[in-house]
Design an enzyme around this catalytic site. Structure first.
Site, PDB file in Angstrom:
ATOM      1  CB  SER A 113     146.235  65.268  39.648  1.00  0.00           C
ATOM      2  OG  SER A 113     146.791  66.051  40.701  1.00  0.00           O
ATOM      3  CB  SER A 115     149.314  65.565  43.448  1.00  0.00           C
ATOM      4  OG  SER A 115     148.520  66.737  43.514  1.00  0.00           O
ATOM      5  CE  LYS A 170     151.583  69.549  43.672  1.00  0.00           C
ATOM      6  NZ  LYS A 170     151.241  68.181  43.265  1.00  0.00           N
ATOM      7  CB  SER A 294     152.866  64.801  44.815  1.00  0.00           C
ATOM      8  OG  SER A 294     152.895  66.211  44.852  1.00  0.00           O
TER       9      SER A 294
END
Length: 340
Positions: A113, A115, A170, A294
């Protein structure tokens, strides 16, 4: 029966995989890899230490009795091993190597993705150091040997708290005891550092993150919806800037601030667009570098130590692609680059 061994094994393996997937257990692939490695290991040991010695003895007796050397075809008829069993047992060294490498050393991960843009892009294939924060068992993720600690600013892969069977990636913003303050209007972070692992109440050390002047980057577009055929609808170009905190790295903003504070979870207080979280001991506060695109700790809470998979270190392949689209080439400039 020997001819049916491999098809039956494949059917059983598929059924086990579907059951594990339905139960949404973490580490489904690791469980399957362990089961197949164990099965192939049992067959490999059985053939090596039982079947093959017995076959050699039988061949020797037959040659001694007949006074002739048997051909390869004739030897194959003595104590024959099913093709399926032989194939599975031959995989044991490879499966054992992959299991050890993937469980304790390195694991590949694909960025699915936007994010973490611009640090990590859709189509990036990265290396995750499994040993960076400790040697863990591959199923229950209990730490067997401690090798290091998660640091603020690290980019890490972890089991998502809302979906433990899914891996997220992350950046670590806060560790146990930190106070994380996020100004939603100005889109700025401030960290009041923990003292001895506990939230600091006086004489505290803090860091207000600094930001460079945002610049429009037309290469990155915000996703604002979907077409009836499922394809994405792209909106304005993202703003790119450098965030200087515990580490320096690039981040993305929408052209205009987006108010999503009503969706935030587990915060201590929220006033004047500023939300404060206190990170519990043994847990972490995560955020994506693409701040307005995100789903992270702001929305689903903290990440326990046990959920940490490893540290993202290098990009070893980067396909030029967008979400849900086929690659159109390779981003050669991103190959073998270190993740910051």
């Amino acid at each position: 029966m020997s001819k049916l061994f491999l098809p039956i094994l494949l059917v059983v393996g598929f059924a086990v995989w579907k059951v594990l997937d339905y139960l949404q257990l973490p580490n489904t692939f690791s469980i399957l890899l362990i089961l197949f490695t164990a099965l192939s290991g049992v067959l490999w040991c059985y053939h090596r230490f039982s079947v093959l010695p017995r076959r050699r003895r039988q061949i020797a007796r037959t040659e001694q009795r007949t006074g002739q050397t048997l051909s390869d075809e004739e030897k194959a008829q003595i104590e024959p091993i099913g093709e399926g069993e032989e194939f599975i047992s031959s995989l044991f060294p490879v499966l054992a190597f992959v299991l050890i490498l993937r469980s304790f050393v390195f694991e590949p991960f694909q960025i699915p993705s936007q994010s973490m843009e611009p640090t990590l892009r859709v189509g990036d294939f990265i290396v995750v150091e499994k040993y960076a924060y400790g040697i863990k068992d591959p199923v229950f993720q209990n730490t067997l040997v401690e090798t290091g600690n998660v640091q603020r600013g690290d980019v890490v892969v972890f089991k998502a708290p809302p979906q433990p069977n899914v891996d997220y990636i992350k950046r670590v913003i806060g560790i146990g005891g930190d106070r994380v303050l996020y100004n939603e209007l100005e889109r700025k972070l401030t960290i009041i550092y923990a003292k001895d692992g506990e939230p600091c109440e006086e004489n505290c050390e803090s860091k207000e993150f600094a930001y460079s002047q945002p610049q429009q980057n037309d290469e990155f577009k915000a996703i604002i919806g979907r077409n009836p055929d499922g394809s994405f609808i792209y909106g304005p170009s993202m703003l790119e800037l450098t965030e200087t905190g515990d580490v320096d790295h690039q981040i993305h903003w929408f052209p205009e601030p987006i108010s999503e504070g009503y969706r935030y979870k587990d915060y201590e207080k929220q006033e004047y667009y500023v939300t404060e979280w206190i990170v519990p001991a043994g847990q972490y506060f995560m955020m994506g570098d693409n701040r307005n695109m995100s789903e992270d700790s702001r929305f689903w809470g903290f990440v326990p130590e046990k959920n940490i998979v490893g540290k993202a270190t290098y990009i070893w392949l980067s396909l030029d692609k967008k979400p849900n689209e086929w690659p159109t080439g390779i981003r050669s400039e991103r190959l073998f680059t270190k993740i910051k």
